[in-house]
Design a protein around this motif. Structure first.
Motif, PDB file in Angstrom:
ATOM      1  N   VAL A  18       0.834  -1.201   0.000  1.00 56.44           N
ATOM      2  CA  VAL A  18       0.000   0.000   0.000  1.00 56.44           C
ATOM      3  C   VAL A  18       0.873   1.257   0.000  1.00 56.44           C
ATOM      4  N   ALA A 119       1.421   4.164   6.335  1.00 56.37           N
ATOM      5  CA  ALA A 119       1.012   2.923   5.686  1.00 56.37           C
ATOM      6  C   ALA A 119       1.776   1.773   6.335  1.00 56.37           C
ATOM      7  N   CYS A 285      -9.093   9.621   4.137  1.00 55.60           N
ATOM      8  CA  CYS A 285      -8.082   8.911   4.934  1.00 55.60           C
ATOM      9  C   CYS A 285      -7.280   9.871   5.812  1.00 55.60           C
ATOM     10  N   ILE A 295      -3.427   4.838   5.803  1.00 53.76           N
ATOM     11  CA  ILE A 295      -4.018   3.968   4.791  1.00 53.76           C
ATOM     12  C   ILE A 295      -3.588   2.530   5.041  1.00 53.76           C
ATOM     13  N   GLY A 296      -4.341   1.590   4.475  1.00 54.97           N
ATOM     14  CA  GLY A 296      -3.994   0.185   4.643  1.00 54.97           C
ATOM     15  C   GLY A 296      -4.487  -0.370   5.961  1.00 54.97           C
ATOM     16  N   ASP A 297      -3.875  -1.459   6.408  1.00 51.17           N
ATOM     17  CA  ASP A 297      -4.370  -2.183   7.581  1.00 51.17           C
ATOM     18  C   ASP A 297      -4.336  -1.371   8.863  1.00 51.17           C
ATOM     19  N   LYS A 304     -14.711  -1.024   7.467  1.00 51.63           N
ATOM     20  CA  LYS A 304     -13.378  -1.175   6.875  1.00 51.63           C
ATOM     21  C   LYS A 304     -13.111  -2.647   6.524  1.00 51.63           C
ATOM     22  N   LYS A 306      -9.963  -5.165   5.512  1.00 54.70           N
ATOM     23  CA  LYS A 306      -8.507  -5.256   5.477  1.00 54.70           C
ATOM     24  C   LYS A 306      -8.065  -6.071   4.264  1.00 54.70           C
ATOM     25  N   GLY A 311      -6.649  -0.946   0.413  1.00 58.00           N
ATOM     26  CA  GLY A 311      -5.525  -0.063   0.721  1.00 58.00           C
ATOM     27  C   GLY A 311      -5.084   0.724  -0.500  1.00 58.00           C
ATOM     28  N   GLU A 314      -7.472   3.548  -0.856  1.00 62.63           N
ATOM     29  CA  GLU A 314      -7.211   4.562   0.169  1.00 62.63           C
ATOM     30  C   GLU A 314      -5.992   5.411  -0.191  1.00 62.63           C
TER      31      GLU A 314
END
Length: 344
Positions: A18, A119, A285, A295-297, A304, A306, A311, A314
């Motif tokens: 990401v 990220a 974001c 952003i991402g996990d 949301k 995962k 990602g 985002e």
């Protein structure tokens, strides 16, 4: 600490998939980026933990290995000439005049920027080591032998006797994958019920019922000890709760008991958190602090998902919101990549 302060538009914290795609999305808007990661290589968990693991939900790729995905993303980001600061983590964020930020890393790198994109995946992570006496002596002994908490190349285990401990997705994924290479794969688990995806459990049990596969379920057992000399592993000792023991001749032990994860310095940056995740505006974001995005996990918002592909989306949304911080006097004119192309 270096007195030199580098300057860029955005600092991306995390060089996983990401973070790498964020370089591309920012670059398409003529926004320069530096990328900081605590690992010595780019790619995050995809590269460090399972580079040869197949991923099936990347659009346009029915199947792609994690390491290959990282290479493609690196190639995609290359035209925008990102600066990578690897083997160091961001320790401190300090607000500067004009809404800018000073980013300081554990290696003494100092970067001033207009925005920060976090990220960082799950944050700092490392394997949960099983409590076996003397296990350190068998770690890092070389490809395919000793104790390993991740698999770099399946080929390293060709013809080896491998003990895999654990009952989750990682344990079963690597059981299925290494069965094609290893001479013998023992799966050690304390009970007959597994936490992994049902399809993986079914495939593993089918292999275990076929003697020629070399896969054997050692249940209900748990790790008890290691045998070897001078760091060379000879056998893994397992035991039941009743004290019954069994000796498994082995070249390698792969314990998959999950990762220990923590946000590290990120937890001290004053961002609004929810269960160790950073809350963001799902439309941009943006975090609770102006100029910082997640952003991402590591980011969370209602509903949301995962997924890497989420990602990626985002990263695009954050890049478009950051544009006004980098170019406050310009209006962003939307263009598709097919229209404007990519810099040569």
């Amino acid at each position: 600490m270096s007195e030199t302060v580098e300057s860029t538009d955005v600092v991306i914290v995390g060089a996983g998939p990401v973070g790498l795609f964020a370089v591309f999305e920012l670059g398409m808007l003529k926004i320069r980026a530096h990328v900081v990661d605590s690992l010595d290589v780019i790619g995050g968990q995809c590269q460090a933990l399972y580079p040869e693991k197949p991923i099936y939900d990347i659009p346009g790729y029915p199947r792609i290995q994690a390491g290959e995905l990282v290479r493609r993303l690196e190639e995609q980001a290359e035209p925008f000439q990102p600066r990578y600061h690897l083997g160091q983590r961001v320790e401190k964020l300090t607000p500067r005049e004009g809404g800018r930020w000073l980013v300081e890393t554990s290696a003494g790198t100092r970067i001033e920027c207009a925005g920060v994109v976090i990220a960082a995946g799950v944050g700092a992570f490392g394997p949960n080591r099983p409590p076996l006496a003397g296990i350190e002596a068998y770690e890092g002994r070389g490809p395919g032998v000793g104790v390993h908490y991740m698999v770099g190349r399946r080929e390293d285990f060709r013809g080896k006797r491998v003990v895999i401990a654990g009952g989750g997705d990682s344990a079963l994924d690597w059981t299925l994958s290494l069965a094609e290479f290893a001479e013998k794969v023992y799966v050690v688990h304390r009970r007959n019920k597994f936490r992994a995806a049902p399809e993986s459990v079914s495939r593993m049990r089918a292999l275990a019922e076929a003697p020629e596969s070399g896969v054997e379920l050692v249940i209900p057992y748990q790790l008890h000890g290691l045998e070897g000399r001078d760091g060379n592993l000879d056998a893994v000792i397992v035991s039941t709760l009743d004290g019954e023991t069994r000796r498994l001749q082995a070249d390698a032990l792969l314990p998959f008991f999950g990762l220990s994860m923590n946000l590290g310095p990120i937890a001290e940056w004053g961002l609004r958190l929810e269960r160790d995740l950073i809350t963001v505006d799902p439309a941009t974001c943006a975090t609770s602090t102006a100029g910082i995005y997640a952003i991402g996990d590591i980011a969370t918002y209602p509903n949301k998902l995962k997924l890497i592909l989420c990602g990626f989306s985002e990263a695009a949304m954050a890049a478009h919101d950051i544009f006004s911080r980098v170019y406050p006097d310009e209006v962003l004119h939307w263009e598709y990549s097919t229209t404007k192309g990519v810099p040569g």
